[in-house]
Design a protein around this motif. Sequence first.
Motif, PDB file in Angstrom:
ATOM      1  N   LEU A  92    -121.030  47.802  -5.867  1.00 32.44           N
ATOM      2  CA  LEU A  92    -120.656  47.509  -4.378  1.00 32.44           C
ATOM      3  C   LEU A  92    -121.145  46.448  -3.867  1.00 32.44           C
ATOM      4  O   LEU A  92    -122.474  46.352  -3.226  1.00 32.44           O
ATOM      5  CB  LEU A  92    -121.018  48.829  -3.598  1.00 32.44           C
ATOM      6  CG  LEU A  92    -120.398  48.903  -2.008  1.00 32.44           C
ATOM      7  CD1 LEU A  92    -118.762  49.086  -2.153  1.00 32.44           C
ATOM      8  CD2 LEU A  92    -121.066  50.313  -1.553  1.00 32.44           C
ATOM      9  N   VAL A  93    -120.297  45.532  -3.596  1.00 30.16           N
ATOM     10  CA  VAL A  93    -120.590  44.241  -2.854  1.00 30.16           C
ATOM     11  C   VAL A  93    -120.246  44.511  -1.173  1.00 30.16           C
ATOM     12  O   VAL A  93    -118.913  44.539  -1.086  1.00 30.16           O
ATOM     13  CB  VAL A  93    -119.852  42.970  -3.515  1.00 30.16           C
ATOM     14  CG1 VAL A  93    -120.004  41.675  -2.719  1.00 30.16           C
ATOM     15  CG2 VAL A  93    -120.116  42.884  -5.056  1.00 30.16           C
ATOM     16  N   ALA A  94    -121.111  44.819  -0.542  1.00 28.68           N
ATOM     17  CA  ALA A  94    -120.686  45.015   0.870  1.00 28.68           C
ATOM     18  C   ALA A  94    -121.257  43.909   1.727  1.00 28.68           C
ATOM     19  O   ALA A  94    -122.251  43.308   2.019  1.00 28.68           O
ATOM     20  CB  ALA A  94    -121.758  46.552   1.045  1.00 28.68           C
ATOM     21  N   GLY A  95    -120.108  43.836   2.926  1.00 30.66           N
ATOM     22  CA  GLY A  95    -120.622  42.987   4.042  1.00 30.66           C
ATOM     23  C   GLY A  95    -121.304  43.949   4.990  1.00 30.66           C
ATOM     24  O   GLY A  95    -121.855  44.814   4.727  1.00 30.66           O
ATOM     25  N   PRO A  96    -121.669  43.236   6.010  1.00 34.23           N
ATOM     26  CA  PRO A  96    -122.662  43.609   7.132  1.00 34.23           C
ATOM     27  C   PRO A  96    -122.078  45.008   7.651  1.00 34.23           C
ATOM     28  O   PRO A  96    -121.021  45.277   8.210  1.00 34.23           O
ATOM     29  CB  PRO A  96    -122.817  42.724   8.234  1.00 34.23           C
ATOM     30  CG  PRO A  96    -122.185  41.303   7.468  1.00 34.23           C
ATOM     31  CD  PRO A  96    -121.407  41.797   6.352  1.00 34.23           C
ATOM     32  N   THR A  97    -122.770  45.952   7.535  1.00 35.64           N
ATOM     33  CA  THR A  97    -122.349  47.532   7.922  1.00 35.64           C
ATOM     34  C   THR A  97    -123.664  48.467   7.858  1.00 35.64           C
ATOM     35  O   THR A  97    -124.797  48.117   7.098  1.00 35.64           O
ATOM     36  CB  THR A  97    -121.380  48.238   6.947  1.00 35.64           C
ATOM     37  OG1 THR A  97    -121.137  49.311   7.157  1.00 35.64           O
ATOM     38  CG2 THR A  97    -121.809  48.045   5.501  1.00 35.64           C
ATOM     39  N   GLU A  98    -123.578  49.376   8.721  1.00 35.72           N
ATOM     40  CA  GLU A  98    -124.678  50.207   8.886  1.00 35.72           C
ATOM     41  C   GLU A  98    -124.502  51.462   7.922  1.00 35.72           C
ATOM     42  O   GLU A  98    -125.358  52.157   8.004  1.00 35.72           O
ATOM     43  CB  GLU A  98    -124.780  50.863  10.410  1.00 35.72           C
ATOM     44  CG  GLU A  98    -125.033  49.785  11.216  1.00 35.72           C
ATOM     45  CD  GLU A  98    -126.108  49.068  11.288  1.00 35.72           C
ATOM     46  OE1 GLU A  98    -127.215  49.517  10.814  1.00 35.72           O
ATOM     47  OE2 GLU A  98    -126.150  47.948  11.525  1.00 35.72           O
ATOM     48  N   ILE A  99    -123.467  51.449   6.970  1.00 31.59           N
ATOM     49  CA  ILE A  99    -123.368  52.639   6.147  1.00 31.59           C
ATOM     50  C   ILE A  99    -124.112  52.776   4.954  1.00 31.59           C
ATOM     51  O   ILE A  99    -124.716  51.657   4.438  1.00 31.59           O
ATOM     52  CB  ILE A  99    -121.933  52.747   5.573  1.00 31.59           C
ATOM     53  CG1 ILE A  99    -120.792  52.854   6.569  1.00 31.59           C
ATOM     54  CG2 ILE A  99    -121.632  53.879   4.757  1.00 31.59           C
ATOM     55  CD1 ILE A  99    -119.434  52.370   6.373  1.00 31.59           C
ATOM     56  N   GLU A 100    -124.753  53.950   4.704  1.00 35.02           N
ATOM     57  CA  GLU A 100    -125.554  53.965   3.384  1.00 35.02           C
ATOM     58  C   GLU A 100    -124.903  54.647   2.478  1.00 35.02           C
ATOM     59  O   GLU A 100    -124.062  55.454   2.414  1.00 35.02           O
ATOM     60  CB  GLU A 100    -127.023  54.764   3.777  1.00 35.02           C
ATOM     61  CG  GLU A 100    -127.876  54.229   5.142  1.00 35.02           C
ATOM     62  CD  GLU A 100    -128.644  52.976   4.725  1.00 35.02           C
ATOM     63  OE1 GLU A 100    -128.800  52.824   3.496  1.00 35.02           O
ATOM     64  OE2 GLU A 100    -128.821  51.992   5.791  1.00 35.02           O
ATOM     65  N   VAL A 101    -125.396  54.420   1.031  1.00 37.04           N
ATOM     66  CA  VAL A 101    -125.171  54.700  -0.185  1.00 37.04           C
ATOM     67  C   VAL A 101    -126.276  56.004  -0.544  1.00 37.04           C
ATOM     68  O   VAL A 101    -127.228  55.580  -0.511  1.00 37.04           O
ATOM     69  CB  VAL A 101    -124.566  53.868  -1.179  1.00 37.04           C
ATOM     70  CG1 VAL A 101    -123.777  52.894  -0.835  1.00 37.04           C
ATOM     71  CG2 VAL A 101    -125.938  53.076  -1.479  1.00 37.04           C
ATOM     72  N   SER A 102    -125.686  57.039  -1.075  1.00 34.28           N
ATOM     73  CA  SER A 102    -126.524  58.080  -1.471  1.00 34.28           C
ATOM     74  C   SER A 102    -126.418  58.412  -3.271  1.00 34.28           C
ATOM     75  O   SER A 102    -127.462  58.865  -3.541  1.00 34.28           O
ATOM     76  CB  SER A 102    -126.066  59.318  -0.651  1.00 34.28           C
ATOM     77  OG  SER A 102    -124.718  59.789  -0.906  1.00 34.28           O
TER      78      SER A 102
END
Length: 401
Positions: free
Chosen positions: A232-242
Amino acid sequence: MLSNTNVLLGVSGGIAAYKAVALTSKLTQQGANVRVMMTPSATEFVSPLTFQAISRSSVYVDTFDEKDPKKIAHIDVADWADIAIIAPATANIIGKITAGIADDMLSTTLLATQADVYIAPAMNVHMYGHPAVIRNLKQLEDWGYHFIEPGDGYLACGYVGKGRLEEPETIINVINEHQSDNKLLASRKILISAGPTREQIDPVRFFTNRSSGKMGFSLAEAAAKHGAHVTLVAGPTEIEVSHPNINRVDITTAEEMFEEMNRHFPYSDIVIKAAAVADYRPKHTYDEKMKKQEDEWNVEMERTKDILQTLGEKKTTQYLVGFAAETSDPLKNGLKKLEKKNLDAIVINNISTEGAGFGGDTNIATYVNKHHKSEEMTLATKQEVSEKIVSFIERDMKDEV
């Protein structure tokens, strides 16, 4: 499907534990290698010796009963298991897993395993409907656990309703079907982009967009639940992966996303570009904060690299899916993008429609593949829409095999 599969059967303390004996027998008949792990309460209903005789393997109850000094038992079993089945799963063990409590052999092992976990609840009908249990089940589902719904009928407590442990044959059929459905993605590497990018002007200012990343993160979770290994290539975000099958790569700018997507692209089977990447960036940036000026300040912009166009040109065997966030003529513009960028499928949505815009928890979209077969997805949570998109991709890939 279960032949030569290492199955950890967890038995918790409910009257339905007697059905776990039959389940052990059915699993061994299918050719599975079964190890049984019981909570102390479960031993009040069925003797460990019963499971030992049927599974032809030692039964685990006590965390501190280390049968082999060369191994730590709960870690060894956690690593050994291909599949873990909790049957019956009481409200207590479900609550422990959700809370991350590890105070007995079974709960400790479940925290350590990377195997697919199937939970077969069994409890009183009112317990099953309690808000705490419903919340816990939803949380576990979001984390990638699988459920075998209890049946309706006469319960040991005297009530009639939902809460009866499913029959062993049904449990095995559900697991076989699920493992078969997941087989396509189980060996796949999926590359997904999510979130916005930030294009710096000076140390305190940047250009960005309204993307929250929720759609891309939901797609990553859905693909991981189906057995895929996700980057997962992610831009700036507060979401977490579990989910443990998700490898997150954080970036900030469109150029950084371009580099990471291209770096992982050759090793990917499926690529889903859900990120909202900046089309333009400031041509000139400043190392120090720009001071307020008396007159206008014009920021000259230059084009960023088109990630999806580049991937479409480089594509060999990858299944490439794009997103089209439109405000006018969404289907027409989306189909143009599908053809122009050499995509296998595209997800089109009108972001001006209520419930389908950036930042929300819901979406409305249309999935169209390269053969122009389309699927309408009405208002639903982004998790639900993601599950549908993953299922459409699975279907289309199967059709091409």
